[in-house]
Design an enzyme around this catalytic site. Sequence first.
Site, PDB file in Angstrom:
ATOM      1  N   CYS A 108      -0.123   2.148  78.081  1.00 43.07           N
ATOM      2  CA  CYS A 108      -0.348   0.959  78.922  1.00 43.07           C
ATOM      3  C   CYS A 108       0.489   0.962  80.186  1.00 43.07           C
ATOM      4  CB  CYS A 108      -0.058  -0.310  78.124  1.00 43.07           C
ATOM      5  SG  CYS A 108      -1.034  -0.377  76.633  1.00 43.07           S
ATOM      6  N   ASN A 147      -8.942  -4.663  77.385  1.00 44.61           N
ATOM      7  CA  ASN A 147      -7.707  -3.925  77.688  1.00 44.61           C
ATOM      8  C   ASN A 147      -8.096  -2.472  77.971  1.00 44.61           C
ATOM      9  OD1 ASN A 147      -5.352  -2.404  77.489  1.00 44.61           O
ATOM     10  ND2 ASN A 147      -4.529  -3.556  75.762  1.00 44.61           N
ATOM     11  N   HIS A 200      -0.294  -5.873  83.170  1.00 45.70           N
ATOM     12  CA  HIS A 200      -1.216  -5.065  82.355  1.00 45.70           C
ATOM     13  C   HIS A 200      -2.030  -6.020  81.497  1.00 45.70           C
ATOM     14  CE1 HIS A 200      -2.858  -2.633  79.273  1.00 45.70           C
ATOM     15  NE2 HIS A 200      -1.982  -2.996  78.346  1.00 45.70           N
TER      16      HIS A 200
HETATM   17  O1  UT7 Z   1      -1.991  -2.933  75.388  1.00 44.73           O
HETATM   18  C1  UT7 Z   1      -1.171  -2.373  74.421  1.00 44.73           C
HETATM   19  C2  UT7 Z   1      -0.233  -3.351  73.894  1.00 44.73           C
HETATM   20  N1  UT7 Z   1      -0.912  -4.189  72.943  1.00 44.73           N
HETATM   21  C3  UT7 Z   1      -0.628  -5.471  72.876  1.00 44.73           C
HETATM   22  O2  UT7 Z   1       0.130  -5.976  73.649  1.00 44.73           O
HETATM   23  C4  UT7 Z   1      -1.318  -6.250  71.782  1.00 44.73           C
HETATM   24  C5  UT7 Z   1      -0.375  -7.288  71.241  1.00 44.73           C
HETATM   25  N2  UT7 Z   1      -0.923  -7.979  70.091  1.00 44.73           N
HETATM   26  C6  UT7 Z   1      -1.993  -8.792  70.154  1.00 44.73           C
HETATM   27  O3  UT7 Z   1      -2.593  -8.942  71.189  1.00 44.73           O
HETATM   28  C7  UT7 Z   1      -2.380  -9.576  68.917  1.00 44.73           C
HETATM   29  O4  UT7 Z   1      -1.437  -9.335  67.910  1.00 44.73           O
HETATM   30  C8  UT7 Z   1      -3.810  -9.228  68.387  1.00 44.73           C
HETATM   31  C9  UT7 Z   1      -4.867  -9.751  69.334  1.00 44.73           C
HETATM   32  C10 UT7 Z   1      -3.980  -7.730  68.206  1.00 44.73           C
HETATM   33  C11 UT7 Z   1      -4.038  -9.867  67.030  1.00 44.73           C
HETATM   34  O5  UT7 Z   1      -3.857 -11.251  67.122  1.00 44.73           O
HETATM   35  P1  UT7 Z   1      -2.909 -12.012  66.110  1.00 44.73           P
HETATM   36  O6  UT7 Z   1      -2.979 -13.430  66.459  1.00 44.73           O
HETATM   37  O7  UT7 Z   1      -1.567 -11.366  66.148  1.00 44.73           O
HETATM   38  O8  UT7 Z   1      -3.634 -11.789  64.722  1.00 44.73           O
HETATM   39  P2  UT7 Z   1      -3.138 -11.032  63.412  1.00 44.73           P
HETATM   40  O9  UT7 Z   1      -3.119  -9.557  63.626  1.00 44.73           O
HETATM   41  O10 UT7 Z   1      -1.896 -11.706  62.908  1.00 44.73           O
HETATM   42  O11 UT7 Z   1      -4.328 -11.339  62.407  1.00 44.73           O
HETATM   43  C12 UT7 Z   1      -4.627 -12.688  61.982  1.00 44.73           C
HETATM   44  C13 UT7 Z   1      -5.865 -12.664  61.121  1.00 44.73           C
HETATM   45  C14 UT7 Z   1      -5.810 -11.648  59.995  1.00 44.73           C
HETATM   46  O12 UT7 Z   1      -6.429 -12.218  58.871  1.00 44.73           O
HETATM   47  P3  UT7 Z   1      -5.577 -12.884  57.685  1.00 44.73           P
HETATM   48  O13 UT7 Z   1      -4.687 -11.818  57.155  1.00 44.73           O
HETATM   49  O14 UT7 Z   1      -4.795 -13.998  58.331  1.00 44.73           O
HETATM   50  O15 UT7 Z   1      -6.622 -13.342  56.719  1.00 44.73           O
HETATM   51  C15 UT7 Z   1      -6.642 -10.502  60.497  1.00 44.73           C
HETATM   52  O16 UT7 Z   1      -7.220  -9.742  59.454  1.00 44.73           O
HETATM   53  O17 UT7 Z   1      -7.019 -12.310  61.908  1.00 44.73           O
HETATM   54  C16 UT7 Z   1      -7.720 -11.230  61.270  1.00 44.73           C
HETATM   55  N3  UT7 Z   1      -8.344 -10.405  62.310  1.00 44.73           N
HETATM   56  C17 UT7 Z   1      -9.567 -10.651  62.804  1.00 44.73           C
HETATM   57  N4  UT7 Z   1     -10.474 -11.582  62.513  1.00 44.73           N
HETATM   58  C18 UT7 Z   1     -11.636 -11.555  63.216  1.00 44.73           C
HETATM   59  C19 UT7 Z   1      -7.812  -9.337  62.950  1.00 44.73           C
HETATM   60  N5  UT7 Z   1      -8.678  -8.883  63.864  1.00 44.73           N
HETATM   61  C20 UT7 Z   1      -9.778  -9.675  63.785  1.00 44.73           C
HETATM   62  C21 UT7 Z   1     -11.005  -9.687  64.481  1.00 44.73           C
HETATM   63  N6  UT7 Z   1     -11.901 -10.649  64.166  1.00 44.73           N
HETATM   64  N7  UT7 Z   1     -11.296  -8.808  65.460  1.00 44.73           N
END
Ligand code: UT7
Length: 347
Positions: free
Chosen positions: A114, A304, A274
């Site tokens: 990134c 992204n 970014h």
């Molecule tokens: O560019 C490179 C650097 N990357 C970043 O800066 C990314 C930083 N992180 C993020 O942007 C966020 O952490 C994400 C967008 C990747 C994820 O969002 P989050 O709010 O942190 O969600 P999470 O990973 O804690 O997941 C919450 C829930 C989970 O379900 P349970 O365990 O609570 O039942 C996941 O399984 O959301 C679920 N989940 C989804 N649900 C629907 C994860 N991905 C999805 C999806 N659709 N695509």
Amino acid sequence: MVKSRIAGIGKYLPKNVVSNKDLTKYMETNDEWIQERTGIKERRYADRTGETTTTMAVEAATVAIERAGLTPQDIDFIVFATLSPDYYFPGCGVLVQRAMKMKEIGALDVRNQCSGFIYALSVADQFIKTGMYKNILVIGSEKHSFGLDFSTRGRNVSVIFGDGAGAVVLQATNEGGSGILSTHLHSDGESAEILAMYNPGTHANHWGQYASFDKAEIGEMFMSHSMIDEAQNFPFMDGPSVFKKAVVKFPEVILESLTTNHLKPGDLNLLIPHQANLRIAQFVQQKLGLRDDQVYNNIQQYGNTTAASVPIALCEAWEKGLIEKGDLVCLAAFGSGFTWASALLRW
Ligand code: UT7
């Protein structure tokens, strides 16, 4: 003193628009989750039949070179940032040199994910300041769509990423007051594995797990079913951990660029973060006390695009007339590695 300035800028986005709803055909996800957690509405995917990281880069570079009033023959050096190269090796820099029929100039690939474009810009800036080169083509380009896990297992990563390319011509200038003021590069490999692709191809890359080459069974050294079952050939991300680090390091590196130049957030005309997640950009905006018109985001349309996201956003903001001569612009990125970086420039 010689400085470097952006003399031309271009971008390329594939025509194929993929909405959040389109992704629901392949995995359990929904538009509401994606928009709420990331801000993304749609992204672009390269044409499967011919578009590659290099061909998209060439499209963006062609525009950047033309806008600089140059031809490909005027370019002295290429710095190419990507995590999704056409080949494992050679890098995409030489493929651009060939495709654009450039002279036998140097071509360097940068692998900093990134923050790759800002690292690439910083490298080019040093070459210009030392007087070694006058016109450097700096590119960020990614074709993520060919290497994502489109099953529900990979949804936390796959819904985020999109394809595209951005390029600038960095040029030597003696014009006082304009150009790149400073660049700031950082890394911390402590959490390298929380945003990574462990095994992109046929070979296991874990040499470290064997005391020596001799002790490794040959069978263990190649891609196995268990590696595929463990999705080691797809990007892995512990999203919440990356998020927590990003919201600390983004403001830090932006402030570093400003304080180095005796400036404050209020002096910024435009911050181009970014495009990792709209929530991260909004957090950074709030933390630095910036107005909406001081921060440019387009993750909603393109997702992204990793190394391409900063030059695509910079180009789009410039094309919309949001950047004028004399404006103070900060580019900042954080991502896998971790690596993070900023560049402060006077347009
Ligand atoms: O560019 C490179 C650097 N990357 C970043 O800066 C990314 C930083 N992180 C993020 O942007 C966020 O952490 C994400 C967008 C990747 C994820 O969002 P989050 O709010 O942190 O969600 P999470 O990973 O804690 O997941 C919450 C829930 C989970 O379900 P349970 O365990 O609570 O039942 C996941 O399984 O959301 C679920 N989940 C989804 N649900 C629907 C994860 N991905 C999805 C999806 N659709 N695509």
